[in-house]
Write a protein that holds these residues in place. Structure first.
Motif, mmCIF file in Angstrom:
data_model
loop_
_atom_site.group_PDB
_atom_site.id
_atom_site.type_symbol
_atom_site.label_atom_id
_atom_site.label_comp_id
_atom_site.label_asym_id
_atom_site.label_seq_id
_atom_site.Cartn_x
_atom_site.Cartn_y
_atom_site.Cartn_z
ATOM 1 N N GLY A 190 -7.334 -6.808 -5.853
ATOM 2 C CA GLY A 190 -6.934 -5.796 -5.009
ATOM 3 C C GLY A 190 -5.858 -6.433 -3.986
ATOM 4 N N ASP A 191 -5.752 -5.884 -3.087
ATOM 5 C CA ASP A 191 -4.629 -6.591 -2.258
ATOM 6 C C ASP A 191 -5.281 -7.751 -1.178
ATOM 7 N N LEU A 192 -6.439 -7.803 -1.457
ATOM 8 C CA LEU A 192 -7.280 -8.945 -0.898
ATOM 9 C C LEU A 192 -7.185 -8.934 0.902
ATOM 10 N N ASP A 226 1.680 -4.681 -4.348
ATOM 11 C CA ASP A 226 1.450 -3.438 -4.353
ATOM 12 C C ASP A 226 0.793 -2.604 -3.154
ATOM 13 N N GLN A 227 1.697 -2.025 -2.155
ATOM 14 C CA GLN A 227 1.100 -1.503 -1.374
ATOM 15 C C GLN A 227 1.166 0.250 -1.501
ATOM 16 N N ASP A 228 1.402 0.772 -2.515
ATOM 17 C CA ASP A 228 1.284 2.198 -2.782
ATOM 18 C C ASP A 228 0.154 2.439 -3.699
ATOM 19 N N THR A 229 -0.437 1.665 -4.228
ATOM 20 C CA THR A 229 -1.798 2.262 -4.578
ATOM 21 C C THR A 229 -3.055 1.386 -4.228
HETATM 22 C C1 LIG Z 1 3.052 7.766 1.490
HETATM 23 C C2 LIG Z 1 2.319 6.588 1.576
HETATM 24 N N1 LIG Z 1 0.967 6.735 2.389
HETATM 25 C C3 LIG Z 1 0.456 5.563 2.761
HETATM 26 C C4 LIG Z 1 0.686 4.452 1.961
HETATM 27 C C5 LIG Z 1 -0.071 3.332 2.245
HETATM 28 N N2 LIG Z 1 -0.984 2.579 1.307
HETATM 29 C C6 LIG Z 1 -1.137 3.535 0.025
HETATM 30 S S1 LIG Z 1 -2.283 2.640 -0.807
HETATM 31 C C7 LIG Z 1 -2.232 1.390 0.026
HETATM 32 C C8 LIG Z 1 -3.159 0.426 -0.119
HETATM 33 C C9 LIG Z 1 -2.851 -0.950 -0.760
HETATM 34 O O1 LIG Z 1 -3.640 -1.821 -1.143
HETATM 35 C C10 LIG Z 1 -1.531 1.448 1.219
HETATM 36 C C11 LIG Z 1 -1.462 0.298 2.284
HETATM 37 C C12 LIG Z 1 1.890 4.600 1.295
HETATM 38 N N3 LIG Z 1 2.378 3.364 0.368
HETATM 39 N N4 LIG Z 1 2.769 5.531 1.113
#
Ligand SMILES: Cc1ncc(C[n+]2csc(CCO)c2C)c(N)n1
Ligand SMILES: Nc1ncnc2c1ncn2[C@@H]1O[C@H](COP(=O)(O)OP(=O)(O)OP(=O)(O)O)[C@@H](O)[C@H]1O
Length: 254
Positions: A67-69, A93-96
């Motif tokens: 994970g992102d830990l 990766d902060q998008d999934t």
């Molecule tokens: C439109 C949009 N909404 C929320 C997030 C934020 N985000 C989505 S999944 C995630 C978890 C990462 O571990 C985070 C922070 C984003 N990136 N794009």
């Protein structure tokens, strides 16, 4: 649960259901999504109050934490790494979500040699009943990997996606499953759905949010068939008294 598929258990960062202990024994690989490892670490001694906490935690060692830990506590990371658990940081990766990262890794990175993705069944615990944004994120995983066998499961329900590409024949294990079920057109209108084996069958009707969706339906047969023009969420209740749950803790060999 007892067929040819190779089970992979994914533990999320929400209350760990009892059924986890039954699934743990059936799994060839046990993965924690980030803070899922904290849940495991914290809950195991409560489930086994007469055992030494370290000994019992060692028995339930995950193979992988990914994970992102940002949730994994340092002492939990150190404990499991000390036992040989592989910890993978995907914080770039902060998008999934962490669940997405885990499922993608399991399906794409050859984690089990000799096991192809189409032989895998990914069982996810801790996905249901918690934070609603996370819950939708967890359901979105079913849509993100529509050709994979992924089941969200807790002590109340199991949930999976029925792809529109197939006519589904769902065999119901009535010792464990039922009596309630649902067919949910999440995201899209289903213009035509036809079922058999339910108390309230659909006969080509349309389903959509704001109109008809099939909740509080009931099983009426050991085999249910579903045909639709749209992917549907299928959910069935789990019997709390019989079957898997009864077996769950009692038969865990220590
Ligand atoms: C439109 C949009 N909404 C929320 C997030 C934020 N985000 C989505 S999944 C995630 C978890 C990462 O571990 C985070 C922070 C984003 N990136 N794009
Ligand atoms: N309250 C909750 N209800 C349902 N699922 C949850 C909840 N909290 C976490 N999860 C699931 O557990 C995974 C790991 O969660 P964790 O708390 O470690 O990370 P997070 O930073 O909250 O989540 P993410 O990094 O995925 O956004 C999440 O990806 C999600 O699938």
């Amino acid at each position: 649960m007892d067929d040819d598929h190779v089970n992979i258990l994914v533990v999320l960062n929400y209350q760990i259901p009892l059924i986890t202990f039954f699934l743990w024994k059936k799994a060839a690989l046990r993965v924690c999504a980030d803070g899922g490892a904290n849940q495991l670490y914290d809950c195991i001694p409560h489930f086994y109050p007469h055992e030494d906490p370290t000994r019992i935690r060692t028995k339930f060692k995950p193979d992988l934490i990914k994970g992102d830990l940002d949730s994994l506590r340092p002492e939990v990371k150190a404990f499991y790494q000390g036992l040989g658990t592989c910890v993978l940081d995907a914080s770039y990766d902060q998008d999934t979500t962490d669940l997405h990262k885990c499922v993608s890794h399991v399906l794409n990175d050859n984690v089990l040699s000799d096991c192809k993705p189409n032989q895998m069944r990914i069982l996810v615990v801790g996905a249901l009943g918690g934070r609603l944004d996370h819950e939708f994120g967890n359901l979105n995983i079913l849509y993100s990997f529509p050709n994979s066998r992924i089941i969200l499961i807790n002590d109340e329900s199991m949930v999976f996606l029925l792809s529109k590409e197939f006519i589904h024949r769902i065999h119901i294990n009535r010792v464990n499953e039922g009596p309630y079920c649902g067919l949910i057109p999440l995201g899209n209108q289903a213009k035509s759905t036809t079922t058999t084996g339910l108390r309230w069958n659909l006969e080509g009707q349309s389903m959509e949010f704001g109109g008809l969706i099939s909740v509080c339906n009931q099983l009426q047969s050991d085999d249910v068939t579903v045909m639709s023009d749209t992917d549907l969420i299928w959910t069935v209740t789990i019997d709390k008294v019989k079957g898997w749950l009864k077996e769950s803790i009692a038969t865990t060999e220590l």
